[in-house]
Design a protein around this motif. Structure first.
Motif, PDB file in Angstrom:
ATOM      1  N   ASN A  32     -17.995 152.713  47.291  1.00 39.22           N
ATOM      2  CA  ASN A  32     -16.510 152.617  46.574  1.00 39.22           C
ATOM      3  C   ASN A  32     -15.926 151.067  46.253  1.00 39.22           C
ATOM      4  OD1 ASN A  32     -16.622 155.424  47.239  1.00 39.22           O
ATOM      5  ND2 ASN A  32     -15.610 155.129  48.846  1.00 39.22           N
ATOM      6  N   GLY A  33     -17.367 149.810  46.971  1.00 45.96           N
ATOM      7  CA  GLY A  33     -16.772 148.559  46.507  1.00 45.96           C
ATOM      8  C   GLY A  33     -15.790 148.179  47.782  1.00 45.96           C
ATOM      9  N   GLU A  34     -15.890 148.558  49.092  1.00 50.87           N
ATOM     10  CA  GLU A  34     -14.821 148.239  49.533  1.00 50.87           C
ATOM     11  C   GLU A  34     -15.802 147.659  50.217  1.00 50.87           C
ATOM     12  OE1 GLU A  34     -13.460 151.743  50.570  1.00 50.87           O
ATOM     13  OE2 GLU A  34     -11.634 152.066  49.036  1.00 50.87           O
ATOM     14  N   PHE A  35     -15.296 146.542  51.529  1.00 51.32           N
ATOM     15  CA  PHE A  35     -15.748 145.503  52.015  1.00 51.32           C
ATOM     16  C   PHE A  35     -14.696 145.545  53.453  1.00 51.32           C
ATOM     17  CE2 PHE A  35     -17.482 142.188  54.856  1.00 51.32           C
ATOM     18  CZ  PHE A  35     -18.494 142.670  55.493  1.00 51.32           C
ATOM     19  N   LYS A  36     -14.443 146.112  54.273  1.00 50.39           N
ATOM     20  CA  LYS A  36     -13.709 146.162  55.780  1.00 50.39           C
ATOM     21  C   LYS A  36     -14.011 144.976  57.062  1.00 50.39           C
ATOM     22  CE  LYS A  36     -11.206 149.775  56.649  1.00 50.39           C
ATOM     23  NZ  LYS A  36     -10.560 150.838  57.037  1.00 50.39           N
ATOM     24  N   ILE A  37     -12.863 143.936  56.924  1.00 49.71           N
ATOM     25  CA  ILE A  37     -13.064 143.402  58.052  1.00 49.71           C
ATOM     26  C   ILE A  37     -12.132 143.529  59.634  1.00 49.71           C
ATOM     27  CG2 ILE A  37     -12.881 140.534  58.632  1.00 49.71           C
ATOM     28  CD1 ILE A  37     -13.984 140.224  56.109  1.00 49.71           C
ATOM     29  N   LEU A  38     -12.800 144.023  60.494  1.00 44.20           N
ATOM     30  CA  LEU A  38     -11.743 143.466  61.574  1.00 44.20           C
ATOM     31  C   LEU A  38     -11.964 142.819  62.276  1.00 44.20           C
ATOM     32  CD1 LEU A  38      -9.388 145.741  63.367  1.00 44.20           C
ATOM     33  CD2 LEU A  38     -11.628 146.599  64.229  1.00 44.20           C
ATOM     34  N   VAL A  55      -6.705 145.921  77.046  1.00 43.73           N
ATOM     35  CA  VAL A  55      -7.084 145.415  75.857  1.00 43.73           C
ATOM     36  C   VAL A  55      -8.261 146.093  75.841  1.00 43.73           C
ATOM     37  CG1 VAL A  55      -8.420 142.942  74.625  1.00 43.73           C
ATOM     38  CG2 VAL A  55      -6.555 142.792  76.215  1.00 43.73           C
ATOM     39  N   TRP A  56      -9.573 146.275  76.467  1.00 46.18           N
ATOM     40  CA  TRP A  56     -10.814 146.316  75.643  1.00 46.18           C
ATOM     41  C   TRP A  56     -10.484 148.095  75.667  1.00 46.18           C
ATOM     42  CZ3 TRP A  56     -14.724 143.988  75.451  1.00 46.18           C
ATOM     43  CH2 TRP A  56     -15.072 143.009  77.135  1.00 46.18           C
ATOM     44  N   GLU A  57     -10.016 148.898  75.547  1.00 44.99           N
ATOM     45  CA  GLU A  57      -9.100 150.624  74.921  1.00 44.99           C
ATOM     46  C   GLU A  57      -8.805 150.078  73.743  1.00 44.99           C
ATOM     47  OE1 GLU A  57      -6.112 153.835  75.575  1.00 44.99           O
ATOM     48  OE2 GLU A  57      -6.435 152.571  77.467  1.00 44.99           O
ATOM     49  N   ASN A  58      -7.967 149.033  73.092  1.00 47.12           N
ATOM     50  CA  ASN A  58      -7.653 148.418  72.320  1.00 47.12           C
ATOM     51  C   ASN A  58      -8.668 148.450  71.239  1.00 47.12           C
ATOM     52  OD1 ASN A  58      -4.725 150.021  72.706  1.00 47.12           O
ATOM     53  ND2 ASN A  58      -4.863 147.379  73.033  1.00 47.12           N
ATOM     54  N   ILE A  59      -9.260 147.122  71.839  1.00 51.16           N
ATOM     55  CA  ILE A  59     -10.689 146.862  71.082  1.00 51.16           C
ATOM     56  C   ILE A  59     -11.289 148.384  70.461  1.00 51.16           C
ATOM     57  CG2 ILE A  59     -13.059 145.668  71.525  1.00 51.16           C
ATOM     58  CD1 ILE A  59     -11.219 143.611  72.678  1.00 51.16           C
ATOM     59  N   ARG A  60     -11.670 148.874  71.361  1.00 49.05           N
ATOM     60  CA  ARG A  60     -13.291 150.243  71.138  1.00 49.05           C
ATOM     61  C   ARG A  60     -12.149 151.083  70.217  1.00 49.05           C
ATOM     62  NH1 ARG A  60     -13.777 149.141  76.824  1.00 49.05           N
ATOM     63  NH2 ARG A  60     -12.032 150.930  77.581  1.00 49.05           N
ATOM     64  N   ASN A  61     -10.983 151.587  70.681  1.00 49.75           N
ATOM     65  CA  ASN A  61      -9.863 152.449  69.453  1.00 49.75           C
ATOM     66  C   ASN A  61      -9.861 151.726  68.204  1.00 49.75           C
ATOM     67  OD1 ASN A  61      -9.775 153.762  71.352  1.00 49.75           O
ATOM     68  ND2 ASN A  61      -7.370 153.375  72.408  1.00 49.75           N
ATOM     69  N   ALA A  62      -9.614 150.275  68.080  1.00 49.35           N
ATOM     70  CA  ALA A  62     -10.004 149.754  66.816  1.00 49.35           C
ATOM     71  C   ALA A  62     -10.937 149.873  66.066  1.00 49.35           C
ATOM     72  CB  ALA A  62      -9.401 148.335  66.823  1.00 49.35           C
ATOM     73  N   ILE A  63     -12.078 149.885  66.461  1.00 50.66           N
ATOM     74  CA  ILE A  63     -13.529 149.925  65.955  1.00 50.66           C
ATOM     75  C   ILE A  63     -13.821 151.349  65.221  1.00 50.66           C
ATOM     76  CG2 ILE A  63     -15.954 149.233  65.843  1.00 50.66           C
ATOM     77  CD1 ILE A  63     -15.315 146.934  68.235  1.00 50.66           C
ATOM     78  N   THR A  64     -13.162 152.082  66.241  1.00 53.38           N
ATOM     79  CA  THR A  64     -13.326 153.821  66.614  1.00 53.38           C
ATOM     80  C   THR A  64     -12.767 153.705  64.685  1.00 53.38           C
ATOM     81  OG1 THR A  64     -14.125 154.028  68.139  1.00 53.38           O
ATOM     82  CG2 THR A  64     -13.573 155.371  67.096  1.00 53.38           C
ATOM     83  N   ALA A  65     -11.885 153.318  65.070  1.00 51.27           N
ATOM     84  CA  ALA A  65     -10.624 153.902  64.004  1.00 51.27           C
ATOM     85  C   ALA A  65     -11.107 153.231  62.963  1.00 51.27           C
ATOM     86  CB  ALA A  65      -9.097 154.193  64.483  1.00 51.27           C
ATOM     87  N   GLU A  66     -11.139 152.314  62.592  1.00 51.86           N
ATOM     88  CA  GLU A  66     -11.261 151.167  61.007  1.00 51.86           C
ATOM     89  C   GLU A  66     -12.793 151.553  61.024  1.00 51.86           C
ATOM     90  OE1 GLU A  66      -8.332 150.637  59.872  1.00 51.86           O
ATOM     91  OE2 GLU A  66      -7.345 151.240  61.447  1.00 51.86           O
ATOM     92  N   LYS A  67     -13.826 151.277  61.663  1.00 54.68           N
ATOM     93  CA  LYS A  67     -15.228 151.855  61.360  1.00 54.68           C
ATOM     94  C   LYS A  67     -15.626 150.460  60.268  1.00 54.68           C
ATOM     95  CE  LYS A  67     -15.344 156.551  61.429  1.00 54.68           C
ATOM     96  NZ  LYS A  67     -13.875 156.671  62.093  1.00 54.68           N
ATOM     97  N   PRO A  68     -15.234 149.322  60.767  1.00 58.02           N
ATOM     98  CA  PRO A  68     -15.721 147.974  59.705  1.00 58.02           C
ATOM     99  C   PRO A  68     -16.128 148.143  59.639  1.00 58.02           C
ATOM    100  CG  PRO A  68     -15.281 147.600  62.199  1.00 58.02           C
ATOM    101  CD  PRO A  68     -14.921 149.047  62.240  1.00 58.02           C
ATOM    102  N   ASP A  69     -16.962 147.258  58.502  1.00 57.47           N
ATOM    103  CA  ASP A  69     -18.324 146.741  58.168  1.00 57.47           C
ATOM    104  C   ASP A  69     -18.858 144.920  59.017  1.00 57.47           C
ATOM    105  OD1 ASP A  69     -18.544 148.366  56.014  1.00 57.47           O
ATOM    106  OD2 ASP A  69     -17.009 147.524  55.236  1.00 57.47           O
ATOM    107  N   LEU A  70     -17.720 144.621  59.220  1.00 59.03           N
ATOM    108  CA  LEU A  70     -17.587 142.991  59.969  1.00 59.03           C
ATOM    109  C   LEU A  70     -16.811 142.579  60.352  1.00 59.03           C
ATOM    110  CD1 LEU A  70     -19.403 140.553  59.737  1.00 59.03           C
ATOM    111  CD2 LEU A  70     -17.042 139.486  58.158  1.00 59.03           C
ATOM    112  N   ILE A  71     -16.810 142.355  62.207  1.00 57.31           N
ATOM    113  CA  ILE A  71     -15.863 141.705  62.522  1.00 57.31           C
ATOM    114  C   ILE A  71     -16.159 140.372  63.301  1.00 57.31           C
ATOM    115  CG2 ILE A  71     -15.326 142.773  65.236  1.00 57.31           C
ATOM    116  CD1 ILE A  71     -16.758 145.058  65.594  1.00 57.31           C
TER     117      ILE A  71
END
Length: 166
Positions: A32-38, A55-71
């Motif tokens: 789709n021409g997208e590249f997501k950075i978290l 903090v650990w919970e927030n990190i895990r939740n953000a990665i799971t929800a956002e499905k980034p291509d790069l962190i």
């Protein structure tokens, strides 16, 4: 051409010549021409601190929800000794998600029992770590990441990562 533009061109040429192009993980735009950075910054992880599990919970939740291509970890991630062990806990957590990650250090990362160079060297042994270090430039962790287009093996975007020396 002014001095700033000249310096920028020299710096770009230097990065192009000196940068390690053999990163373990390929960064690429999706169909789709997208590249997501978290980005995570200033997490100030302290294993003994009562807020660290949140903090650990927030990190895990953000990665799971956002499905980034790069962190991108952009400084001040760990805030206690032993820094290398604590940094490894953070990177072990990221590795479980299978997402490539880059690192830029902040002003607190080197305040404990490890240098930024030591932390970076250890991190760069991991297959998902795309961080680098360009020789000859002040600081640790100066590099760029090429993001390829989805349809061809051409660079569609560049992520620049600099140690500001703070």
């Amino acid at each position: 051409m002014n001095k700033f533009a000249n310096r920028l061109l020299v710096l770009m040429a230097f990065f192009a010549l000196c940068s390690c192009s053999e990163k373990q993980a390929k960064l690429e735009f999706n169909e789709n021409g997208e590249f997501k950075i978290l980005q995570f910054t200033d997490t100030h992880l302290i294993p003994s601190n009562e807020t660290t599990p949140l903090v650990w919970e927030n990190i895990r939740n953000a990665i799971t929800a956002e499905k980034p291509d790069l962190i991108m970890l952009t400084g001040d991630q760990v805030y206690a000794k032993p820094a290398l062990e604590n940094y490894r806990i953070l990177l072990d957590t990221l590795d479980k998600f299978g997402v490539p990650y880059g690192i830029v250090f902040g002003n607190h990362d080197k305040e404990f029992d490890q240098t930024n160079a030591a932390l970076l060297k250890d991190a760069m042994t991991r297959p998902l770590c795309v961080a680098g270090d360009t020789p000859g430039l002040h600081g640790e962790g100066n590099y760029f990441l090429e993001v390829k287009s989805h349809s061809a093996d051409t660079t569609a975007s560049v992520v620049w990562c600099f140690d500001t020396g703070s």
